[in-house]
Design an enzyme around this catalytic site. Structure first.
Site, mmCIF file in Angstrom:
data_model
loop_
_atom_site.group_PDB
_atom_site.id
_atom_site.type_symbol
_atom_site.label_atom_id
_atom_site.label_comp_id
_atom_site.label_asym_id
_atom_site.label_seq_id
_atom_site.Cartn_x
_atom_site.Cartn_y
_atom_site.Cartn_z
ATOM 1 N N ARG A 173 10.200 -0.601 -8.688
ATOM 2 C CA ARG A 173 11.216 -0.186 -7.724
ATOM 3 C C ARG A 173 12.363 -1.184 -7.755
ATOM 4 N NH1 ARG A 173 6.871 0.001 -3.145
ATOM 5 N NH2 ARG A 173 6.333 -1.700 -4.531
ATOM 6 N N HIS A 221 4.169 6.797 -5.467
ATOM 7 C CA HIS A 221 2.994 6.708 -6.339
ATOM 8 C C HIS A 221 2.762 8.055 -7.056
ATOM 9 C CE1 HIS A 221 1.492 3.589 -3.222
ATOM 10 N NE2 HIS A 221 1.748 2.905 -4.318
ATOM 11 N N LYS A 262 -9.168 -9.051 1.851
ATOM 12 C CA LYS A 262 -7.814 -8.712 2.296
ATOM 13 C C LYS A 262 -7.831 -7.573 3.298
ATOM 14 C CE LYS A 262 -3.708 -8.078 -0.093
ATOM 15 N NZ LYS A 262 -2.996 -7.769 -1.333
ATOM 16 N N SER A 277 4.185 1.508 0.771
ATOM 17 C CA SER A 277 3.115 1.764 1.746
ATOM 18 C C SER A 277 3.369 0.961 3.012
ATOM 19 C CB SER A 277 1.763 1.383 1.154
ATOM 20 O OG SER A 277 1.534 2.106 -0.029
HETATM 21 P P1 ADP Z 1 0.479 -3.415 -4.812
HETATM 22 O O1 ADP Z 1 0.279 -3.765 -6.242
HETATM 23 O O2 ADP Z 1 1.473 -4.285 -4.137
HETATM 24 O O3 ADP Z 1 -0.762 -3.188 -4.022
HETATM 25 P P2 ADP Z 1 0.899 -0.599 -4.483
HETATM 26 O O4 ADP Z 1 -0.503 -0.356 -4.351
HETATM 27 O O5 ADP Z 1 1.762 -0.155 -3.347
HETATM 28 O O6 ADP Z 1 1.274 -2.048 -4.845
HETATM 29 O O7 ADP Z 1 1.472 0.124 -5.766
HETATM 30 C C1 ADP Z 1 0.818 0.187 -7.003
HETATM 31 C C2 ADP Z 1 1.843 0.369 -8.081
HETATM 32 O O8 ADP Z 1 2.704 1.439 -7.748
HETATM 33 C C3 ADP Z 1 2.755 -0.834 -8.296
HETATM 34 O O9 ADP Z 1 3.069 -0.909 -9.653
HETATM 35 C C4 ADP Z 1 3.968 -0.498 -7.503
HETATM 36 O O10 ADP Z 1 5.110 -1.136 -8.005
HETATM 37 C C5 ADP Z 1 4.036 0.994 -7.726
HETATM 38 N N1 ADP Z 1 4.769 1.661 -6.663
HETATM 39 C C6 ADP Z 1 4.601 1.551 -5.337
HETATM 40 N N2 ADP Z 1 5.503 2.294 -4.664
HETATM 41 C C7 ADP Z 1 6.268 2.895 -5.605
HETATM 42 C C8 ADP Z 1 7.405 3.766 -5.567
HETATM 43 N N3 ADP Z 1 7.947 4.140 -4.418
HETATM 44 N N4 ADP Z 1 7.932 4.170 -6.740
HETATM 45 C C9 ADP Z 1 7.396 3.758 -7.899
HETATM 46 N N5 ADP Z 1 6.361 2.926 -8.010
HETATM 47 C C10 ADP Z 1 5.793 2.495 -6.891
#
Ligand code: ADP
Length: 160
Positions: free
Chosen positions: A91, A18, A42, A129
């Site tokens: 990813r 992130h 959730k 995460s």
């Molecule tokens: P979600 O939408 O499933 O709750 P997250 O909160 O983990 O996802 O992530 C928010 C955004 O960050 C999404 O667009 C996700 O694809 C992106 N993201 C998460 N982990 C990574 C990573 N390791 N590299 C790049 N982008 C990421």
């Protein structure tokens, strides 16, 4: 016109994947809002307040990045914030289908808001995460995959 982008997600917790998107996004847009988008029904590991506190610590040196939280339609949040971009990270292939759906429904809901994708840094291709929570819950080290404050919070959480 100022280019304001919203980077929404669960951030449960924020990972270096992130942070990579935030850093690059901060150079692309005039303002970037890291948004903890939550659904009260959730289950999550960290509370919204904890997640926001960790993000706030991580972004403290970026002048044009701020953090916020919201429960509701993303396009509504974006409109109120004067943002016309939703920033998302991509990813492995597994992200693609869900991200495609999300981008299409958001475009249908508001054609003025565009979703922009950024390819993950290769080091973070498999960082999520969920996988980090799982490793940490069994006492595995996630150092180097998450910001220091997150590493500390995970250790505190799973020590109990
Ligand atoms: P979600 O939408 O499933 O709750 P997250 O909160 O983990 O996802 O992530 C928010 C955004 O960050 C999404 O667009 C996700 O694809 C992106 N993201 C998460 N982990 C990574 C990573 N390791 N590299 C790049 N982008 C990421």
């Amino acid at each position: 016109m100022k280019k304001i982008a919203v980077y929404p997600g669960s951030f449960d917790p924020i990972t270096n994947g992130h942070v990579d998107i935030i850093e690059r996004g901060s150079r692309m847009f005039d303002e970037l809002i890291v948004l903890v988008a939550y659904n009260p029904t959730k289950k999550s590991l960290f509370t919204v307040e904890d997640r926001l506190a960790m993000i706030t610590e991580v972004i403290k040196n970026y002048k044009n990045v701020r953090a916020d939280c919201f429960s509701g339609l993303l396009v509504d949040y974006a409109k109120n914030a004067g943002a016309n971009v939703l920033l998302r990270g991509l990813r492995a292939l597994s992200d693609f289908e869900y991200e495609f759906q999300l981008a299409l429904i958001n475009r249908r809901l508001n054609r003025d808001v565009e979703t922009v994708f950024m390819m993950t840094g290769y080091k973070w291709f498999y960082t999520s995460s969920t996988i980090i929570n799982e490793a940490a819950s069994f006492g595995g080290s996630v150092e180097g995959l998450v910001p220091e404050i997150v590493d500390r919070k995970l250790k505190e959480k799973y020590k109990k």
